[in-house]
Scaffold this motif. Structure first.
Motif, short mmCIF file in Angstrom:
data_model
loop_
_atom_site.label_atom_id
_atom_site.label_comp_id
_atom_site.label_asym_id
_atom_site.label_seq_id
_atom_site.Cartn_x
_atom_site.Cartn_y
_atom_site.Cartn_z
N ALA A 170 79.21 7.64 33.76
CA ALA A 170 80.02 6.90 34.74
C ALA A 170 79.41 5.55 35.10
O ALA A 170 80.10 4.65 35.58
CB ALA A 170 80.20 7.73 36.01
N TRP A 171 78.11 5.41 34.88
CA TRP A 171 77.44 4.14 35.18
C TRP A 171 77.70 3.16 34.04
O TRP A 171 77.69 3.53 32.87
CB TRP A 171 75.94 4.36 35.34
N ASP A 175 62.46 10.60 34.75
CA ASP A 175 63.67 10.07 35.34
C ASP A 175 64.05 8.79 34.60
O ASP A 175 63.29 8.27 33.78
CB ASP A 175 63.45 9.81 36.83
N ILE A 176 65.24 8.26 34.88
CA ILE A 176 65.77 7.11 34.13
C ILE A 176 66.16 5.99 35.09
O ILE A 176 66.88 6.22 36.06
CB ILE A 176 67.00 7.52 33.30
N PHE A 203 68.24 7.48 38.07
CA PHE A 203 68.76 8.84 37.88
C PHE A 203 67.60 9.83 37.89
O PHE A 203 66.68 9.73 37.08
CB PHE A 203 69.53 8.94 36.57
N HIS A 204 67.69 10.80 38.81
CA HIS A 204 66.67 11.83 38.93
C HIS A 204 66.94 12.97 37.95
O HIS A 204 68.07 13.43 37.80
CB HIS A 204 66.64 12.39 40.36
N ASN A 205 65.90 13.43 37.28
CA ASN A 205 66.00 14.51 36.31
C ASN A 205 66.10 15.85 37.05
O ASN A 205 65.21 16.21 37.83
CB ASN A 205 64.76 14.48 35.41
N ASN A 206 67.18 16.59 36.79
CA ASN A 206 67.42 17.86 37.47
C ASN A 206 66.77 19.05 36.78
O ASN A 206 66.95 20.20 37.22
CB ASN A 206 68.93 18.11 37.59
N HIS A 207 66.05 18.81 35.70
CA HIS A 207 65.33 19.86 34.96
C HIS A 207 66.25 20.80 34.19
O HIS A 207 65.79 21.82 33.68
CB HIS A 207 64.42 20.70 35.88
N ASP A 208 67.53 20.46 34.10
CA ASP A 208 68.47 21.35 33.41
C ASP A 208 69.33 20.59 32.39
O ASP A 208 70.39 21.05 31.98
CB ASP A 208 69.38 22.06 34.41
N THR A 237 70.59 17.59 33.06
CA THR A 237 71.45 16.66 33.78
C THR A 237 70.61 15.78 34.71
O THR A 237 69.45 16.10 35.01
CB THR A 237 72.52 17.39 34.61
N PHE A 238 71.25 14.70 35.17
CA PHE A 238 70.58 13.74 36.04
C PHE A 238 71.49 13.41 37.22
O PHE A 238 72.72 13.42 37.09
CB PHE A 238 70.25 12.46 35.27
N THR A 239 70.88 13.09 38.36
CA THR A 239 71.62 12.74 39.57
C THR A 239 71.28 11.33 40.00
O THR A 239 70.09 10.95 40.05
CB THR A 239 71.28 13.71 40.72
#
Length: 635
Positions: free
Chosen positions: A86-87, A119-120, A143-148, A150-152
């Motif tokens: 989306a970014w 993270d990115i 973007f924070h790495n959610n360890h699964d 995906t990133f938030t």
């Protein structure tokens, strides 16, 4: 090759530049350059001439084709699944009429919250209306790495949106507090985001003295942290690009640039960089109190020639214990500065053979990869360049000599149609030999209107290392990550998912980023090393050199400051081990000068090593039992 001696090397390379500057090669045997249709002509960017278009079986330009049905998939595009689709990068106008709109932006991989996962950070451009305050500015994103997988997006909480016309990013722990800080280069004031340790950052650039501001906006691109004086604190190099006046932008026929530097293959294009005044470079010495002092002129790295800087990296290229500085410049000679150990540098660009191409030409250089591709213990350089030219592989011959082996090793001719940017030496298949990844994308949208064999949106390139003797292009499997088209700029490399495999993130002009997950089947064993510097080294160990001996190979890894195109990669050192089931020896040369040997308990592990203290943490990677079983059978 033996050391030729300083004076003889200077004579060799200066004469080469004078005698054959700008002449294309006229032969096309194996290991030599293909013949051009026409010699280089006037234009805004340096090229090697005009080459015949290369098409695939479906008559597509090879830059947007050449896909192979049924080829092994080595990278998978997971941009949508990861949560980053989306970014979007947004830079300038849709028409892209000016050079300011063509080069944004970089990307960084960093573990900003020290949770052990990368993270990115994505830099964004801007628009003329945003600079005038008439519309919201495009935003960078963390973007924070959610360890699964995906990133938030945590940009708002972190406070790192930049909201200026961004270009590059560097990562380093400049205050040695154990947390990575972020430096962003812009057209206009730069930002230094200090990591507060609670998920937020504070811009301290002006307070620290590294904003790079002037009476008019200053355009900077690449930045790189490195401890050039070995005082244990990270200093900062920042490359300038072009002196650009928003009120009087360079247009064809204008007094600022004329016509000659506003064309490509005889067609009108955005003007420059040739014909435009270049911006100087900057070196900021870390004072140890949160501030920096600009010392580029004193140190001898200010770029009085006004070359157009695009990429930079700190690395000890001659193994004397002092980090040297390498700078890739657009359409002007490259710089290689040798650290003299007294706060000053010697410009050995020409004498070393690094400044120009094999035939003595300036190249439009965009990115830098640093790594020991042939496992001889010395760092080599891979430089990405403009289309209608080849990317340059420089082998470190020792004694301050570099030799262009691009065509002999198979990475010259395939790259000519592509316009290359971010790049890195990565061991994508964990066989113990560093491969080469290249992110590509043109700067002129108009190339899609002509039968030139190149395109605006391009696929990346991956070259497999064949035992240090040659490289072979990895076929881009149809529908795979190597078949993704975009106008890429920055590229960063690292193990996003702690599986012992190198993933890739590319920042694409006017589009979403590309996240490529390494899905190589039957990859070799590996070890991932996180280094922590002691009291006399930078805390993040930038400048450390590691040698790993396993399975009959002795590999070198450097904790780099800078590299790629205006981007920052994972500072953990990744070593592919092939079928080796143990590490026989691990040697570390710390930035402080301390040398130590460390025992590593096993393979397929992430190991943290502290200077003078040995292993502080050790745990297995996040591979599935199925993947681990495959490796056990190869031992």
């Amino acid at each position: 090759m033996a050391d030729l001696g300083w004076s003889s090397r200077k004579i060799r390379h200066v004469l080469l530049a004078i005698l054959v500057f700008g002449q294309p090669l006229s032969v096309h045997a194996q290991g030599e350059a293909p013949q051009t249709q026409k010699p280089p002509s006037a234009g805004g960017a340096a090229t090697g001439g005009v080459f015949a278009p290369i098409r695939d079986a479906l008559s597509r330009p090879i830059t947007a084709g050449g896909f192979v049905d049924g080829a092994p998939v080595v990278y998978q595009d997971i941009t949508k699944q990861s949560g980053l689709s989306a970014w979007r990068n947004h830079t300038g106008s849709p028409e892209k009429n000016y050079i300011l709109e063509l080069a944004s932006a970089g990307v960084a991989l960093l573990d900003y919250d020290n949770d052990g996962w990368l993270d990115i950070y994505l830099v964004n451009g801007s628009t003329y209306r945003a600079l005038a305050g008439l519309e919201p500015a495009p935003r960078a994103a963390l973007f924070h790495n959610n360890h699964d997988g995906t990133f938030t997006d945590v940009t708002d909480k972190a406070g790192v949106a930049n909201e200026r016309w961004g270009f590059g990013v560097a990562v380093g722990d400049y205050d040695n507090d154990g947390r990575p800080d972020i430096y962003v280069t812009n057209f206009g004031k730069n930002r230094l985001y200090h990591n507060n340790g609670d998920g937020t950052f504070t811009d301290v650039a002006e307070k620290a003295g590294v904003a790079v501001s002037g009476a008019s906006p200053i355009w900077t691109t690449a930045a790189a942290f490195g401890d050039y004086d070995r005082d244990g604190r990270l200093d900062l190099f920042v490359a300038g690009y072009v002196k650009y006046d928003l009120k009087n932008p360079p247009t064809p026929g204008s007094a600022a640039v004329g016509y000659n530097f506003c064309q490509y293959r005889g067609q009108m294009t955005p003007c420059g960089p040739r014909g435009l005044p270049g911006e100087r470079d900057f070196l900021f010495h870390n004072n140890g109190d949160g501030t920096f002092t600009e010392v580029a002129v004193k140190a001898g790295v200010s770029d009085p020639n006004g070359y157009y800087g695009f990429a930079a990296a700190w690395v000890d290229m001659d193994d004397d214990g002092w980090p040297d500085l390498v700078v890739a410049n657009d359409s002007t000679p490259r710089y290689l500065y040798r650290n003299l150990g007294n706060g000053t540098f010697e410009d050995i660009s020409y004498a070393s053979g690094f400044a120009l191409s094999e035939t003595g030409r300036e190249q439009a250089s965009m990115g830098i990869a640093v790594g020991d591709y042939d496992n001889d213990g010395k760092v080599d350089f891979y430089i990405t360049n403009f289309s209608d030219d080849y990317n340059t592989l420089f082998h470190n011959e020792g004694g301050g000599n570099f030799l262009d082996l691009s065509f002999q090793l198979g990475v010259g001719e395939p790259t000519i149609p592509f316009l290359a940017w971010g790049t890195g030496f990565i061991d994508f298949d964990n066989d113990g030999w560093k491969d080469i990844f290249v992110a590509n994308g043109h700067v002129y949208q108009s190339v899609d209107k002509f039968d030139w064999g190149t395109t605006w949106a391009q696929r990346p390139l991956l070259f497999r290392n064949q035992g240090g003797k040659r490289f072979a292009e990895v076929p881009p499997a149809t529908g795979s990550g190597l078949a993704v088209l975009g106008s890429a700029r920055g590229a960063a490399f690292g193990d996003l998912f702690n599986r012992g495999r190198i993933d890739v993130v590319m920042n694409n002009l006017e589009g979403p980023p590309t996240v490529l997950k390494n899905v190589v089947a039957n990859a070799g064993n590996w070890v991932l090393l996180k280094l922590l510097g002691g009291p006399k080294s930078p805390r993040d160990a930038t400048g450390a050199v590691v040698f790993v001996t396993a399975g009959g190979l002795r590999q070198r890894g450097d904790v780099l400051g800078g590299g790629s195109y205006s981007s920052a990669s994972d500072q953990r050192l990744h070593f592919g081990l092939g079928t080796a089931g143990k590490i026989e020896k691990l040697e570390i040369r710390w930035p402080s000068g301390l040398k130590e040997t460390v025992n590593v308990p096993g393979v397929n592990r992430i190991v943290t090593i502290a200077e003078g203290k040995g292993v502080e943490d050790d745990h297995p990677g996040k591979e599935s039992k199925k993947e681990m079983g495959k490796k056990d059978k190869t031992k």
